[in-house]
Scaffold this active site. Structure first.
Site, PDB file in Angstrom:
ATOM      1  N   ARG A  86     -32.792 -14.483 -29.188  1.00 47.93           N
ATOM      2  CA  ARG A  86     -34.145 -13.470 -29.620  1.00 47.93           C
ATOM      3  C   ARG A  86     -35.251 -14.414 -28.499  1.00 47.93           C
ATOM      4  O   ARG A  86     -35.653 -14.263 -27.238  1.00 47.93           O
ATOM      5  CB  ARG A  86     -34.762 -13.205 -30.290  1.00 47.93           C
ATOM      6  CG  ARG A  86     -35.679 -12.233 -30.309  1.00 47.93           C
ATOM      7  CD  ARG A  86     -36.522 -12.169 -31.648  1.00 47.93           C
ATOM      8  NE  ARG A  86     -36.140 -11.192 -32.089  1.00 47.93           N
ATOM      9  CZ  ARG A  86     -35.993 -10.659 -33.810  1.00 47.93           C
ATOM     10  NH1 ARG A  86     -37.719 -11.711 -34.235  1.00 47.93           N
ATOM     11  NH2 ARG A  86     -35.825 -10.130 -34.697  1.00 47.93           N
TER      12      ARG A  86
ATOM     13  N   ASP B 112     -37.148 -26.165 -32.700  1.00 46.30           N
ATOM     14  CA  ASP B 112     -37.940 -26.018 -32.642  1.00 46.30           C
ATOM     15  C   ASP B 112     -38.808 -27.230 -32.031  1.00 46.30           C
ATOM     16  O   ASP B 112     -37.989 -28.272 -32.721  1.00 46.30           O
ATOM     17  CB  ASP B 112     -39.742 -26.129 -33.862  1.00 46.30           C
ATOM     18  CG  ASP B 112     -38.758 -24.841 -34.405  1.00 46.30           C
ATOM     19  OD1 ASP B 112     -39.067 -23.426 -33.722  1.00 46.30           O
ATOM     20  OD2 ASP B 112     -38.417 -24.941 -36.078  1.00 46.30           O
TER      21      ASP B 112
END
Ligand SMILES: C[S@@+](CC[C@H](N)C(=O)[O-])C[C@H]1O[C@@H](n2cnc3c(N)ncnc32)[C@H](O)[C@@H]1O
Length: 243
Positions: free
Chosen positions: A219, A144
């Protein structure tokens, strides 16, 4: 991935705050069953005794040649693909988001993998109990980015984490970092290259702009490319700094 809406008071683990999601949309019954039946066997348990270390070799069969750790594996596609390509490597994946944990278990079941163990929580608690030089590779892929300046302290890559990776990796071991956020790229590079115990393996731009062949897509990477962002892939060698 964090939404910023969680109340950190709900997610305090030991003395740390985890700024992310532990649960997403409701899991299908089959995925809940996988978590209930398979996670207890695959789960890495931390030692109960304060100060005790966890030897990761004990999690795997004796003929396991190397141990690799993937931090924040998301849906587990990269970890499962690596585990299939490298059957003599023992893989530890860490991910507090339970939908992702269920997804990794699904991939392991589908591929019949026996060389994956899971720490379904904040990796920092696991890092703290691992002994020096016990890992051959650490991967942190598309962590993140926390782009706002006031959130930079939440980034997993800090000088302290890089120092911890150096402690945990064997000399000659590898640290892999990826990001699609240019601010986080500069931040990661500054921290990894500030540590004299690591050497960036890139010789030219192609070495970090192109994903190596032995590095399956995640992903998040696919999502970043679909949205027009260009990811960066960094490999660092853990140097032997004892001499
Ligand atoms: C942006 S997602 C990327 C997921 C995956 N690596 C990918 O590339 O598709 C970052 C992941 O890191 C996980 N994460 C964040 N902080 C973590 C921590 N302290 N320990 C372990 N995982 C963490 C999040 O739950 C999230 O799934």
């Amino acid at each position: 991935m964090p939404t910023g809406k969680e109340d950190p008071k709900d997610i305090v683990q030991r003395d740390r705050v985890f700024y992310g999601r532990r649960r997403g949309r409701r899991l299908r019954a089959g995925m809940e069953t996988l978590l209930e039946t398979r996670l207890p066997e695959l789960r890495v348990e931390l030692p109960d005794t304060p100060g005790a270390r966890l030897d990761p070799r004990r999690l795997f069969p004796p003929d396991t040649e190397e141990i690799w750790l993937e931090i924040g594996f998301g849906g587990g596609e990269h970890l499962a693909a690596q585990a299939e390509m490298n059957p003599r490597v023992g893989f530890i994946g860490s991910e507090p988001f339970m939908n992702g944990v269920a997804s990794l278990i699904r991939h392991c079941e589908d591929r019949g993998l026996g060389n994956v163990r899971i720490y379904p929580d904040d990796v920092r608690d696991l890092l703290a109990v691992l002994p020096d030089g016990c890992l051959d590779r650490i991967a942190v892929l598309f962590a993140d980015p926390w782009p706002k300046k006031r959130h930079h302290a939440r980034r997993i890559i800090q000088h302290e984490t890089i120092a911890e990776f150096h402690r945990l990796l064997k000399p000659g071991g590898e640290l892999r970092l990826a990001t699609d956020d240019m601010g986080y790229l500069r931040w990661m590079l500054a921290r990894a290259t500030a540590n004299e115990g690591f050497r960036w393996l890139a010789r030219g731009p192609q070495d970090w702009r192109v994903r190596p062949d032995d590095w399956p897509e995640t992903r998040y990477e696919a999502k970043a490319r679909a949205q027009g962002r260009r990811p960066a892939f960094m490999r660092f060698e853990r140097l032997d700094t004892t001499g």
